[in-house]
Design an enzyme around this catalytic site. Structure first.
Site, PDB file in Angstrom:
ATOM      1  N   SER A 214       0.790  -1.241   0.000  1.00 55.90           N
ATOM      2  CA  SER A 214       0.000   0.000   0.000  1.00 55.90           C
ATOM      3  C   SER A 214       0.820   1.287   0.000  1.00 55.90           C
ATOM      4  O   SER A 214       0.243   2.363  -0.130  1.00 55.90           O
ATOM      5  CB  SER A 214      -0.963   0.022   1.188  1.00 55.90           C
ATOM      6  OG  SER A 214      -2.091  -0.730   0.860  1.00 55.90           O
TER       7      SER A 214
ATOM      8  N   VAL B 210       1.254  -3.673   3.745  1.00 54.25           N
ATOM      9  CA  VAL B 210       1.278  -4.958   4.443  1.00 54.25           C
ATOM     10  C   VAL B 210       2.510  -5.813   4.097  1.00 54.25           C
ATOM     11  O   VAL B 210       2.695  -6.877   4.671  1.00 54.25           O
ATOM     12  CB  VAL B 210      -0.026  -5.776   4.225  1.00 54.25           C
ATOM     13  CG1 VAL B 210      -1.221  -5.062   4.820  1.00 54.25           C
ATOM     14  CG2 VAL B 210      -0.236  -6.122   2.767  1.00 54.25           C
TER      15      VAL B 210
ATOM     16  N   TYR C 169      -4.359  -2.490 -10.001  1.00 56.36           N
ATOM     17  CA  TYR C 169      -4.228  -2.279  -8.547  1.00 56.36           C
ATOM     18  C   TYR C 169      -3.253  -3.295  -7.929  1.00 56.36           C
ATOM     19  O   TYR C 169      -2.338  -2.932  -7.184  1.00 56.36           O
ATOM     20  CB  TYR C 169      -5.619  -2.369  -7.890  1.00 56.36           C
ATOM     21  CG  TYR C 169      -5.560  -2.427  -6.393  1.00 56.36           C
ATOM     22  CD1 TYR C 169      -5.294  -1.278  -5.641  1.00 56.36           C
ATOM     23  CD2 TYR C 169      -5.711  -3.634  -5.704  1.00 56.36           C
ATOM     24  CE1 TYR C 169      -5.199  -1.339  -4.260  1.00 56.36           C
ATOM     25  CE2 TYR C 169      -5.620  -3.703  -4.329  1.00 56.36           C
ATOM     26  CZ  TYR C 169      -5.361  -2.551  -3.608  1.00 56.36           C
ATOM     27  OH  TYR C 169      -5.254  -2.608  -2.241  1.00 56.36           O
TER      28      TYR C 169
HETATM   29  N1  GLU Z   1      -2.453  -5.530  -1.856  1.00 60.15           N
HETATM   30  C1  GLU Z   1      -2.914  -5.416  -0.495  1.00 60.15           C
HETATM   31  C2  GLU Z   1      -4.395  -5.614  -0.431  1.00 60.15           C
HETATM   32  O1  GLU Z   1      -5.052  -5.116  -1.301  1.00 60.15           O
HETATM   33  C3  GLU Z   1      -2.544  -4.061  -0.013  1.00 60.15           C
HETATM   34  C4  GLU Z   1      -2.907  -3.884   1.410  1.00 60.15           C
HETATM   35  C5  GLU Z   1      -2.001  -2.946   2.123  1.00 60.15           C
HETATM   36  O2  GLU Z   1      -0.779  -2.948   1.965  1.00 60.15           O
HETATM   37  O3  GLU Z   1      -2.575  -2.184   2.906  1.00 60.15           O
HETATM   38  O4  GLU Z   1      -4.909  -6.250   0.439  1.00 60.15           O
END
Ligand code: GLU
Length: 304
Positions: free
Chosen positions: A63, A258, A188
């Site tokens: 993120s 994350v 995304y």
């Molecule tokens: N790709 C992760 C998701 O969509 C990103 C979450 C994050 O890093 O907050 O769950």
């Protein structure tokens, strides 16, 4: 200021916390990351770059990518962006479905998943090759080359990201996605799967720390005013529903992911990137949060 000495002390002082937290195993590919890693880099304006630990190892920025994608989308559509995504802290988990329903499909901010999915949709509508432009943008602002997506991580998310898929269809049902849902998610997930080191991330965030500089290539032209707004959102919304805690204990605008990465800035002074894969219950890096708290305490500099 002895930045190198400070970050080496930080590495010693975080040792009691290395057993806390757990890696983001809800993305199967990410569960393979070595939980014992820790890296830190500070890039000080007009001074130099200081690193310690695993600062030259690549990790999935997850993120943290939402800062870059927001900057790009804002530059493409200007202030109309705020009709499709708001600027309030969420106070809810980053992947909350219920909040999106209460708020009629307009995400609370661009740093929660729903908001970043809308941002990806804006990019797709305005760029001929969004995936290439995203990498080009990060390379331009950081002055580095050869960045790449980790295709295994992107695929792992596409195969298991049922909640994000639900969020995207939910947005579509409210008329807040223009493009094909799977194409939006593909972009995304790829942006989340960009791999960078702490050193590279700190270099990229120096662009935000210097928020007076402009950038212009192809259709992407970022103004200092737009960077200022991104920095404000990092302060209020950058750490899931722990943004207040981060402001309280660290006191810098930043963004976590994350993958265990955190990037933050001290405006007009430095950027900093840390990486520790084990997360607390809110999804923030345990060692990253602790290291940045120690950094601002030891350097006795605060933006407040
Ligand atoms: N790709 C992760 C998701 O969509 C990103 C979450 C994050 O890093 O907050 O769950």
């Amino acid at each position: 200021m002895d930045y190198q000495g400070i970050i080496e002390d930080i590495i010693k002082e975080i040792q009691p916390f290395t057993s806390h937290g757990k890696v983001a195993d809800y993305i199967p590919e990410m569960a393979k990351v070595d939980p014992s890693k820790f890296g830190i880099t500070i890039d000080v304006i007009d001074e130099g770059i200081y690193s310690a630990g695993d600062a030259r190892e690549k990790f999935s920025i997850q993120s943290v990518s939402k800062v870059f994608s927001l900057t790009i989308a804002h530059s493409l559509v200007g202030e109309s962006i705020w009709e499709r995504v708001k600027v309030e802290p969420s106070g809810s988990p980053f992947n909350s479905l219920v909040q999106l329903e209460y708020e009629n499909g307009i995400p609370r901010n661009p740093f929660i998943n729903a908001g970043a999915i809308v941002i990806a949709d804006i990019m797709l509508s305005n760029l001929p090759d969004s995936k290439a432009s995203f990498i080009e943008f990060v390379e331009q602002i950081s002055g580095i080359s050869g960045l790449a997506y980790n295709e295994n991580v992107a695929k792992s998310e596409m195969d298991s990201g049922f909640r994000n898929i639900a969020l995207a269809y939910f947005l579509k049902s409210y008329g807040n996605l223009d493009n094909d849902v799977m194409e939006v998610l593909d972009l995304y997930f790829h942006m989340c799967a960009l791999e960078m080191t702490c050193e590279e991330l700190a270099k990229a965030f120096l662009f935000y720390a210097k928020h007076g500089s402009s950038i212009k290539f192809d259709t992407i032209k970022v103004t200092p005013s737009q960077v200022k707004r991104t920095n404000a959102l990092m302060q209020t919304c950058g750490f899931y529903d722990e943004s207040g805690e981060f402001t309280f204990t660290v006191g810098l605008p930043g963004k976590s992911g994350v993958g265990g990465g955190v990037a933050a800035i001290y405006p007009q002074r430095y950027s900093v990137a840390v990486w520790g894969p084990k997360l607390n219950k809110k999804g923030n890096s345990v060692l990253g949060m602790k290291a940045l708290e120690l950094l601002t305490s030891k350097s006795e500099m605060s933006i407040f």
